[in-house]
Design a protein around this motif. Structure first.
Motif, PDB file in Angstrom:
ATOM      1  N   ARG A  29       0.833  -1.210   0.000  1.00  0.00           N
ATOM      2  CA  ARG A  29       0.000   0.000   0.000  1.00  0.00           C
ATOM      3  C   ARG A  29       0.866   1.258   0.000  1.00  0.00           C
ATOM      4  O   ARG A  29       0.561   2.223  -0.707  1.00  0.00           O
ATOM      5  CB  ARG A  29      -0.940  -0.015   1.200  1.00  0.00           C
ATOM      6  CG  ARG A  29      -2.076  -0.986   1.015  1.00  0.00           C
ATOM      7  CD  ARG A  29      -3.009  -1.014   2.202  1.00  0.00           C
ATOM      8  NE  ARG A  29      -4.191  -1.815   1.881  1.00  0.00           N
ATOM      9  CZ  ARG A  29      -4.834  -2.563   2.748  1.00  0.00           C
ATOM     10  NH1 ARG A  29      -4.445  -2.608   4.009  1.00  0.00           N
ATOM     11  NH2 ARG A  29      -5.876  -3.261   2.365  1.00  0.00           N
ATOM     12  N   LEU A  30       1.929   1.248   0.802  1.00  0.00           N
ATOM     13  CA  LEU A  30       2.828   2.403   0.830  1.00  0.00           C
ATOM     14  C   LEU A  30       3.533   2.583  -0.513  1.00  0.00           C
ATOM     15  O   LEU A  30       3.727   3.707  -0.982  1.00  0.00           O
ATOM     16  CB  LEU A  30       3.834   2.255   1.967  1.00  0.00           C
ATOM     17  CG  LEU A  30       3.252   2.375   3.371  1.00  0.00           C
ATOM     18  CD1 LEU A  30       4.318   2.042   4.415  1.00  0.00           C
ATOM     19  CD2 LEU A  30       2.674   3.767   3.607  1.00  0.00           C
ATOM     20  N   LYS A  33       1.051   4.076  -3.008  1.00  0.00           N
ATOM     21  CA  LYS A  33       0.866   5.505  -2.759  1.00  0.00           C
ATOM     22  C   LYS A  33       2.048   6.307  -3.295  1.00  0.00           C
ATOM     23  O   LYS A  33       1.871   7.348  -3.934  1.00  0.00           O
ATOM     24  CB  LYS A  33       0.692   5.761  -1.263  1.00  0.00           C
ATOM     25  CG  LYS A  33       0.477   7.219  -0.907  1.00  0.00           C
ATOM     26  CD  LYS A  33       0.304   7.374   0.609  1.00  0.00           C
ATOM     27  CE  LYS A  33      -0.011   8.801   0.995  1.00  0.00           C
ATOM     28  NZ  LYS A  33       1.109   9.706   0.939  1.00  0.00           N
ATOM     29  N   ARG A  62      10.105   2.277  -1.221  1.00  0.00           N
ATOM     30  CA  ARG A  62       8.884   1.552  -0.857  1.00  0.00           C
ATOM     31  C   ARG A  62       8.786   0.232  -1.615  1.00  0.00           C
ATOM     32  O   ARG A  62       8.321  -0.771  -1.078  1.00  0.00           O
ATOM     33  CB  ARG A  62       7.644   2.406  -1.119  1.00  0.00           C
ATOM     34  CG  ARG A  62       7.579   3.659  -0.297  1.00  0.00           C
ATOM     35  CD  ARG A  62       7.450   3.333   1.148  1.00  0.00           C
ATOM     36  NE  ARG A  62       7.206   4.545   1.914  1.00  0.00           N
ATOM     37  CZ  ARG A  62       7.450   4.645   3.204  1.00  0.00           C
ATOM     38  NH1 ARG A  62       7.926   3.622   3.871  1.00  0.00           N
ATOM     39  NH2 ARG A  62       7.202   5.763   3.840  1.00  0.00           N
TER      40      ARG A  62
END
Length: 104
Positions: A29-30, A33, A62
């Motif tokens: 998810r990071l 983003k 990330r």
């Protein structure tokens, strides 16, 4: 092509959600983003060169975090991933001080 890529991304995301550990999902998810923030330039968002390089570097960090989690989930114990993206960037691209020294 963007719609096709988005569809493929959705299918792969579902696999991460289904099979990944909580840590891998959080890392994914990071990463997602960070990539989204960097990709806003392609959609016309104004961004300074320095801000884009920071966004690019954040996405790479990330990604590496996600890969480390996914490799643990898969039982891969061959060591850390080698330093990455900085080596192929043109010499005139401003990298962070740490990355310029390590070549990542």
């Amino acid at each position: 092509m963007l719609a096709e890529a988005a569809s493929e991304n959705t299918l792969k995301w579902e696999m991460v959600l289904l099979l990944g550990s909580a840590e891998a999902v959080a890392a994914a998810r990071l990463w997602n983003k960070a990539v989204w923030e960097a990709s806003l330039v392609a959609l016309g968002r104004e961004m300074s060169h320095e801000d884009y390089i920071r966004a690019f570097e954040a996405a790479g960090l990330r990604r590496n975090d996600f890969y480390e989690c996914a490799r643990r989930d898969l039982g891969v114990h061959s060591g850390e991933l080698p330093a990455g993206d900085g080596a192929w960037l043109p010499q005139n691209v401003l990298l962070g001080a740490d990355d310029a020294q390590t070549g990542s």
